[in-house]
Design a protein around this motif. Structure first.
Motif, PDB file in Angstrom:
ATOM      1  N   GLN A  99       0.831  -1.206   0.000  1.00  0.00           N
ATOM      2  CA  GLN A  99       0.000   0.000   0.000  1.00  0.00           C
ATOM      3  C   GLN A  99       0.866   1.257   0.000  1.00  0.00           C
ATOM      4  O   GLN A  99       0.589   2.219  -0.715  1.00  0.00           O
ATOM      5  N   ASP A 157       2.363   1.712  -3.479  1.00  0.00           N
ATOM      6  CA  ASP A 157       1.395   2.277  -4.424  1.00  0.00           C
ATOM      7  C   ASP A 157       1.209   3.766  -4.190  1.00  0.00           C
ATOM      8  O   ASP A 157       1.112   4.551  -5.130  1.00  0.00           O
ATOM      9  N   ARG A 158       1.142   4.167  -2.928  1.00  0.00           N
ATOM     10  CA  ARG A 158       0.985   5.592  -2.618  1.00  0.00           C
ATOM     11  C   ARG A 158       2.189   6.380  -3.110  1.00  0.00           C
ATOM     12  O   ARG A 158       2.053   7.458  -3.688  1.00  0.00           O
TER      13      ARG A 158
END
Length: 145
Positions: free
Chosen positions: A95, A98-99
């Motif tokens: 996560q 991806d950020r």
């Protein structure tokens, strides 16, 4: 040792290992992958440099032995640092990756910019006659040169 085996983090497949330069294989480099020319410069180049420095009497003849060893230690240290960076990057959750990728992607689009008469030298900005009336619909200003 109960941790992962030595080749768990290796970036070079085992069948391609035999085609690597001898210098890289002897140092056991796993993340830094110097080519043949770079290995030549790391080893034979440092020997030649040390011989030239010794012939110019800038260093003692011990430098012919010490300089290639120091360069090899620096290359191995660089490989160890690269291993640490790769391992720490693998621990970052997907996560967060991806950020980070979203933040680093360039944003392509158009932004509406209001023209100000003093912002562009040599350009005269005029308003439509309909914009002078308060009930008229808003239209963007036009440029004339």
């Amino acid at each position: 040792m109960t941790g992962p085996n030595r080749t768990a983090w290796a970036t070079i497949p085992a069948d391609e290992e035999r085609y690597r330069p001898l210098y890289a294989r002897l140092l056991g480099l796993r993340f830094v992958n110097p080519g043949g020319v770079l290995c030549f410069l790391f080893f034979e180049g440092t020997i030649a440099l040390a011989v030239l420095l010794a012939l110019a009497e800038l260093v003692t003849w011990w430098a012919v032995l010490v300089l290639p060893l120091v360069v090899a230690a620096m290359v191995k240290l660089n490989d160890m640092v690269a291993a640490t960076v790769v391992r720490s990057a693998a621990l970052v959750p997907e996560q967060e990756r991806d950020r980070f990728r979203r933040q680093m992607e360039p944003v392509v689009g158009r932004a509406r910019v209001e023209w100000i008469s003093h912002s562009v030298p040599g350009v005269v900005v005029t308003m439509d006659a309909s914009a002078a009336h308060p009930n008229a619909p808003k239209t963007p200003p036009t440029r004339s040169q």
